[in-house]
Design an enzyme around this catalytic site. Structure first.
Site, short mmCIF file in Angstrom:
data_model
loop_
_atom_site.label_atom_id
_atom_site.label_comp_id
_atom_site.label_asym_id
_atom_site.label_seq_id
_atom_site.Cartn_x
_atom_site.Cartn_y
_atom_site.Cartn_z
N TYR A 135 0.86 -1.18 0.00
CA TYR A 135 0.00 0.00 0.00
C TYR A 135 0.90 1.24 0.00
O TYR A 135 1.54 1.56 1.01
CB TYR A 135 -0.90 -0.05 1.23
CG TYR A 135 -1.72 1.19 1.51
CD1 TYR A 135 -2.13 2.04 0.49
CD2 TYR A 135 -2.10 1.49 2.82
CE1 TYR A 135 -2.89 3.17 0.77
CE2 TYR A 135 -2.86 2.62 3.10
CZ TYR A 135 -3.24 3.45 2.08
OH TYR A 135 -3.99 4.57 2.35
N SER A 186 0.98 5.19 -0.75
CA SER A 186 0.19 6.40 -0.99
C SER A 186 0.92 7.60 -0.40
O SER A 186 2.08 7.51 0.00
CB SER A 186 -1.20 6.26 -0.37
OG SER A 186 -1.12 6.29 1.05
N GLY A 187 0.24 8.73 -0.32
CA GLY A 187 0.86 9.92 0.23
C GLY A 187 1.30 9.71 1.66
O GLY A 187 2.48 9.89 1.99
N GLU A 247 8.20 11.46 -11.99
CA GLU A 247 8.27 10.30 -12.89
C GLU A 247 8.63 10.74 -14.31
O GLU A 247 9.43 10.08 -14.99
CB GLU A 247 6.94 9.56 -12.88
CG GLU A 247 6.93 8.30 -13.74
CD GLU A 247 5.63 7.53 -13.67
OE1 GLU A 247 5.59 6.38 -14.13
OE2 GLU A 247 4.61 8.09 -13.16
N ASN A 297 2.63 4.75 -10.51
CA ASN A 297 3.97 4.94 -11.07
C ASN A 297 4.41 3.69 -11.82
O ASN A 297 4.46 2.60 -11.26
CB ASN A 297 4.96 5.27 -9.96
CG ASN A 297 6.32 5.65 -10.49
OD1 ASN A 297 7.07 4.80 -10.96
ND2 ASN A 297 6.65 6.93 -10.41
N ASP A 324 16.44 -8.04 12.13
CA ASP A 324 15.40 -8.87 11.51
C ASP A 324 15.02 -10.00 12.45
O ASP A 324 15.05 -11.17 12.08
CB ASP A 324 15.90 -9.40 10.17
CG ASP A 324 14.76 -9.93 9.28
OD1 ASP A 324 13.59 -9.65 9.60
OD2 ASP A 324 15.06 -10.61 8.29
#
Length: 520
Positions: free
Chosen positions: A126, A128-129, A175, A251, A437
């Site tokens: 996901y 997004s901004g 882009e 994109n 990790d």
């Protein structure tokens, strides 16, 4: 169960959007807020939403069936914008005397992605901004396997774009300009399953190189980071489907990277059509509909907005547990997210493989740096009393070490082993080594003893923050995979306190990290 059409209203940030969804999309209408300059101003965006929400809803409902329920974006998002949408949804539900459904904005992105792709049990990136998260369904919730530690990828691009005088939103223009650039090194920050963009933004803002080269390199770096943590989630969960959602998903370079990564892993990849990628009313309406089918409606008095509403707080009652998929590799070979391990004559050769999705210069740099650092930290951890494989040889991309046979800790979770894991991590942290990790896949169990493997993202650090993140990642994995997570965490803490002098301070920091709501 047939429900009929549901009206969904979205307004978490820049876009005021409404849609009517039944078996498929009936109508979608959007009226986005467009700032004169700079980024989104929450109060101005809310004023815009208040001015257009009635006309947008009326246009959706005109000459269409009456909705059987009203769904709205309850959070996360900008408080002033959410309040406009919440008020409109409550008023409409009361006037039509139909149920009200509060929808988590992030979950709605996932669900419209599943609808559009036809995938059953995907990992979801996901992007997004405000959000950059890797999600997957497990035990009744959408678990966040990794996310940004600071700002979302879209906001990172916008911050950089504004510093160069580019229009808002910055993504399309960056882009376009990147098509004529060449690669220059920029900071690459991946921490276990998480990533951070602030250092990248600062370096890109201050770079003296041409705008074309900086735009190109910004994309190459940021999107490679996103792809790496997504691949790690696929590897850890054994899932073989990936969906890209969110506005940054438009994109083409990001899509290309993910497609190449999935091709190398044999995983299916899908991107929804553009109208489902950015914030939109269709995803709220569709998710509201599947929620209603499972009985997820709310009384009006419980419909308060939640600007910090996380996806992993939602009880996903409309899905069933997927069939367990076999993740067994070939007898003499194991594959992780960034390396292939070949076993022969008691040795394990960990070979970092080149990634097609990464720029070749960046790829070579990461492989060499991580191979050298891993070998050094394995040796240092062993000196500190941590059971690790013995290293036998090393090259620029390969570490040949002792093959530790046994079972992964995730397959043998019990308090005694978690207490021993706590002592092991205590020794590691006492030596100022952060594993980076700490998942239950990286502890091997043999003869009731534990070995720690895969130091590929390990670093040296004495900071409470870094050690707190290390512990927090393990705790979140336990919460995501075991119904006995509280008992297991307490066992780990007992062992950790036994060894680590600063245990209480680090555990207090781990709790602070949890309250921030920014990690796995």
């Amino acid at each position: 169960m047939k429900t009929g059409p549901v009206l969904g209203i979205e307004g978490t940030a820049w876009n005021l959007s409404a849609a009517l969804f039944d078996e498929d999309l009936i109508k979608l209408v959007s009226n986005p807020y467009k700032p004169i300059q700079g980024g989104i101003h929450p109060r101005e965006a809310a004023q815009h939403h208040a001015a257009v929400v009635t006309s947008v809803i009326e246009e959706v409902l005109e000459n269409n069936p009456r909705p059987v329920a009203i769904a709205f974006s309850q959070g996360p998002g900008l408080g002033p914008c959410l309040r406009i949408v919440g008020t409109a949804a409550r008023a409409l539900a009361l006037s039509l005397n139909v149920p009200l459904i509060g929808v988590n904005h992030c979950v709605a992105h996932v669900e419209i992605g599943r609808f559009a792709s036809g995938f059953d049990d995907p990992i979801v990136l996901y992007a997004s901004g405000a959000n950059t998260q890797v999600l997957g369904y497990l035990q009744g919730r959408y678990r966040i396997f990794g996310e940004t530690l600071d700002i979302g990828i879209g906001n990172a691009i916008d911050k950089f774009a504004r510093s160069k005088g580019l229009p808002h939103p910055g993504g399309p223009e960056v882009e376009r300009i990147a098509q004529n650039g060449t690669y220059i090194p920029l900071p690459y920050t991946v921490k276990g399953m998480d990533l951070a963009f602030s250092g990248l933004v600062s370096a890109a803002k201050d770079s003296p190189e041409s705008l074309e080269d900086v735009c190109y390199s910004f994309q190459e770096t940021a999107f490679a980071m996103c792809t790496e943590v997504t691949e790690r989630a696929l590897s850890q969960t054994g899932k073989d489907e990936l969906i890209l959602v969110g506005g940054v998903g438009m994109n083409k370079r990001l899509q290309e990277m993910l497609r190449l990564m999935c091709g190398e892993r044999g995983a299916a990849f899908s991107v929804p059509i553009p109208q489902y990628l950015g914030d939109n009313g269709a995803m709220i309406a569709y998710t509201g509909r599947v929620m209603m089918e499972s009985g997820c409606t709310i009384p009006v008095e419980q419909s308060r907005i939640n600007p910090s509403f996380r996806a992993d707080q939602v009880n996903v009652t409309w899905r069933t547990e997927p069939d367990n998929k076999s993740t067994h590799a070939e007898e003499n070979t194991a594959r992780g997210a960034e390396a292939i391990v070949r076993f022969s004559n008691g040795s394990a050769a960990k070979i970092r493989t080149s990634k097609q999705y990464r720029h070749s210069e960046l790829d070579r740099r990461l492989i060499t740096e991580r191979t050298r650092a891993e070998a050094r930290l394995i040796v240092e951890a062993r000196k500190a009393g941590v059971r690790t494989p013995i290293i036998r040889d090393i090259s620029h991309d390969t570490i040949i070490m002792e093959h530790i046979t046994g079972r992964k800790l995730k397959e043998k979770l019990n308090p005694l082993l978690l207490e021993e894991a706590g002592r092991m991590v205590g020794k590691l942290h006492s030596a100022q080594i952060v594993h980076g990790d700490l998942t239950t896949c990286n502890f091997m169990v043999k003869d009731r003893k534990i070995w720690l493997i895969d130091f590929g993202l390990a670093t040296t650090s004495a900071e409470l923050e870094h050690r707190g993140v290390d512990v927090h990642v393990l705790f979140q994995v336990l919460e995501s995979t075991s119904p006995e997570s509280d008992v297991l965490k307490e066992a780990f803490i007992r062992g950790y306190r036994e060894i680590m002098p600063q245990a209480n301070d680090i555990l207090e920091r781990e709790h602070e990290i949890e309250l921030r709501g920014r990690y796995l």
